[in-house]
Design a protein around this motif. Structure first.
Motif, PDB file in Angstrom:
ATOM      1  N   ASP A   1       0.831  -1.207   0.000  1.00  0.00           N
ATOM      2  CA  ASP A   1       0.000   0.000   0.000  1.00  0.00           C
ATOM      3  C   ASP A   1       0.867   1.259   0.000  1.00  0.00           C
ATOM      4  O   ASP A   1       0.551   2.244  -0.684  1.00  0.00           O
ATOM      5  CB  ASP A   1      -0.919   0.012   1.223  1.00  0.00           C
ATOM      6  N   LEU A   2       1.949   1.242   0.767  1.00  0.00           N
ATOM      7  CA  LEU A   2       2.836   2.399   0.825  1.00  0.00           C
ATOM      8  C   LEU A   2       3.459   2.678  -0.537  1.00  0.00           C
ATOM      9  O   LEU A   2       3.511   3.834  -0.988  1.00  0.00           O
ATOM     10  CB  LEU A   2       3.936   2.156   1.864  1.00  0.00           C
TER      11      LEU A   2
ATOM     12  N   LEU B   1       2.347   1.689  -3.579  1.00  0.00           N
ATOM     13  CA  LEU B   1       1.353   2.046  -4.591  1.00  0.00           C
ATOM     14  C   LEU B   1       0.729   3.414  -4.333  1.00  0.00           C
ATOM     15  O   LEU B   1       0.252   4.068  -5.264  1.00  0.00           O
ATOM     16  CB  LEU B   1       0.262   0.976  -4.648  1.00  0.00           C
ATOM     17  N   ASN B   2       0.739   3.863  -3.085  1.00  0.00           N
ATOM     18  CA  ASN B   2       0.179   5.173  -2.761  1.00  0.00           C
ATOM     19  C   ASN B   2       1.037   6.314  -3.294  1.00  0.00           C
ATOM     20  O   ASN B   2       0.593   7.463  -3.328  1.00  0.00           O
ATOM     21  CB  ASN B   2       0.015   5.313  -1.244  1.00  0.00           C
ATOM     22  N   ASN B   3       2.264   5.993  -3.712  1.00  0.00           N
ATOM     23  CA  ASN B   3       3.184   7.019  -4.190  1.00  0.00           C
ATOM     24  C   ASN B   3       3.405   6.947  -5.697  1.00  0.00           C
ATOM     25  O   ASN B   3       4.468   7.326  -6.197  1.00  0.00           O
ATOM     26  CB  ASN B   3       4.521   6.895  -3.457  1.00  0.00           C
ATOM     27  N   THR B   4       2.406   6.473  -6.413  1.00  0.00           N
ATOM     28  CA  THR B   4       2.456   6.456  -7.867  1.00  0.00           C
ATOM     29  C   THR B   4       1.139   6.979  -8.420  1.00  0.00           C
ATOM     30  O   THR B   4       0.090   6.853  -7.777  1.00  0.00           O
ATOM     31  CB  THR B   4       2.722   5.035  -8.400  1.00  0.00           C
ATOM     32  N   ARG B   5       1.195   7.571  -9.595  1.00  0.00           N
ATOM     33  CA  ARG B   5      -0.013   8.086 -10.236  1.00  0.00           C
ATOM     34  C   ARG B   5      -0.840   6.975 -10.871  1.00  0.00           C
ATOM     35  O   ARG B   5      -1.975   7.212 -11.277  1.00  0.00           O
ATOM     36  CB  ARG B   5       0.370   9.114 -11.310  1.00  0.00           C
TER      37      ARG B   5
ATOM     38  N   PRO C   1      -1.579   3.525  -9.625  1.00  0.00           N
ATOM     39  CA  PRO C   1      -1.485   2.407  -8.668  1.00  0.00           C
ATOM     40  C   PRO C   1      -2.067   1.103  -9.190  1.00  0.00           C
ATOM     41  O   PRO C   1      -1.488   0.038  -8.958  1.00  0.00           O
ATOM     42  CB  PRO C   1      -2.258   2.925  -7.449  1.00  0.00           C
ATOM     43  N   GLN C   2      -3.201   1.159  -9.884  1.00  0.00           N
ATOM     44  CA  GLN C   2      -3.806  -0.082 -10.362  1.00  0.00           C
ATOM     45  C   GLN C   2      -2.950  -0.735 -11.442  1.00  0.00           C
ATOM     46  O   GLN C   2      -2.754  -1.956 -11.449  1.00  0.00           O
ATOM     47  CB  GLN C   2      -5.219   0.192 -10.886  1.00  0.00           C
TER      48      GLN C   2
ATOM     49  N   TYR D   1       0.147  -2.181  -9.802  1.00  0.00           N
ATOM     50  CA  TYR D   1      -0.174  -3.393  -9.043  1.00  0.00           C
ATOM     51  C   TYR D   1      -0.286  -4.597  -9.971  1.00  0.00           C
ATOM     52  O   TYR D   1       0.287  -5.658  -9.696  1.00  0.00           O
ATOM     53  CB  TYR D   1      -1.478  -3.203  -8.273  1.00  0.00           C
TER      54      TYR D   1
END
Length: 340
Positions: free
Chosen positions: A179-180, A182-186, A188-189, A192
């Protein structure tokens, strides 16, 4: 002579383990199985990822290493020794390591957009090797979309660096770490799904190595890895003698600008051989640039470039691995464009 039906597959595997020298046919079977494994790993990633960077640009690569971390088959230099030197892991079956920091991998990934996955491979509780892949993420944070800012004057201006972390621990996902990240990318999906595709490809490599251990026995497989490294080394010795000069030859070229108004920057490489050892010296290359054109070159990666060039052109049937790395000597001046 036919094998009696009473002799099981496991008994045959144990019998092969007792044979110290591996016959040529068995060695070739394992070699070609590893070559096919790389192709299958790439296919899984290319068909499962959703970003254009991987699916359309093929910005990814795969590797199988032995239990010591030496690349036995692959397309990029092994980074495992550098990673484990600075990071201590208590590896267990089911572990998956994620990282994207060039300085934590000796430059095996050239920038932080490349997310690299490493899976230790255990057979009967013994470490027999590693399976690894990397893929280019379309965005990893930073001031601009795509995380490739021409005005960045340090690696911190590119995005989020991921140190080597267990994204899976004994088969259990580390959701907080994921989560950390992916929260720092434009995207995330997308990141992932691409990451899970990289993990899937790496797990296929793990499964194929375990199948080889089932088929031939653990000791036979590990011994074959050593022989494959030695065979490539012997071939490379002759290629060095046949193709490289004994007198030093130098070439230089220039990068006009670093995107920030600085330049030009010189790239200089001198090449020669001494008997069956090759030397590549980057002395004379300009100091690192203020702008984002520096390239933290991994020695193993550069040696792989040399080996790939010689093998593809002169011995295309030879397996590319790092068995010849001790024959290649590379000088990378610290603080230069190739070692910022």
């Amino acid at each position: 002579m036919q094998t009696p039906r009473s002799v099981s597959r496991s008994q045959l595997a144990r019998q092969k383990q007792r044979n110290k020298e591996i016959d040529t046919i068995t060695l070739d079977l394992i070699e070609n199985a590893l070559k096919s494994t790389l192709q299958e790993m790439d296919a899984v990633l290319l068909r499962s990822a959703i970003s254009p960077a991987i699916r359309e640009q093929y910005d990814e690569s795969s590797m199988i290493a032995d239990h010591k971390g030496h690349m036995v088959a692959g397309h990029f230099g092994s980074y495992i020794a550098e990673m484990l030197r600075d990071n201590t892991f208590d590896f267990s079956p089911g572990d998956v390591i994620l990282q994207s920091d060039p300085y934590k991998s000796g430059g095996a990934v050239s920038h932080i957009n490349d997310w690299m996955v490493l899976i230790p491979i255990f057979y009967d509780q013994s470490l027999v090797g590693y399976s690894s892949m990397f893929g280019h993420m379309v965005d990893v944070g930073g001031p601009v979309a795509g995380s490739a800012s021409v005005s960045a004057n340090s690696i911190f201006g590119e995005g989020v660096k991921i140190p080597p972390i267990k994204i899976y621990d004994k088969g259990n996902i580390n959701q907080a770490a994921l989560d950390l990240v992916l929260n720092n990318t434009r995207t995330p999906q997308m990141n992932y799904r691409d990451l899970m595709a990289i993990v899937a490809g790496s797990r296929l490599g793990e499964a194929q190595v375990l199948e080889l251990c089932d088929r031939f026995g653990r000791q036979t497989y590990t011994h074959a890895c050593g022989q494959l490294l030695s065979r490539t080394r012997q071939t490379m010795k002759q290629l060095i003698i046949n193709t490289l000069p004994t007198e030093p030859l130098s070439f230089e070229d220039f990068v006009d600008d670093d995107g920030c108004g600085n330049g030009p920057f010189k790239m200089r490489l001198t090449v020669w051989r001494e008997e069956d050892n090759a030397y590549f010296d980057w002395t004379g290359t300009s100091n690192q640039a203020p702008g984002a054109i520096n390239f933290y070159l991994h020695k193993g990666m550069f040696k792989m470039f040399v080996g790939a060039c010689l093998i593809v052109n002169f011995e295309p049937q030879m397996l590319l691995n790092e068995g010849f790395y001790d024959l290649i000597h590379v000088t990378l001046p610290k603080g230069s464009l190739v070692q910022p």
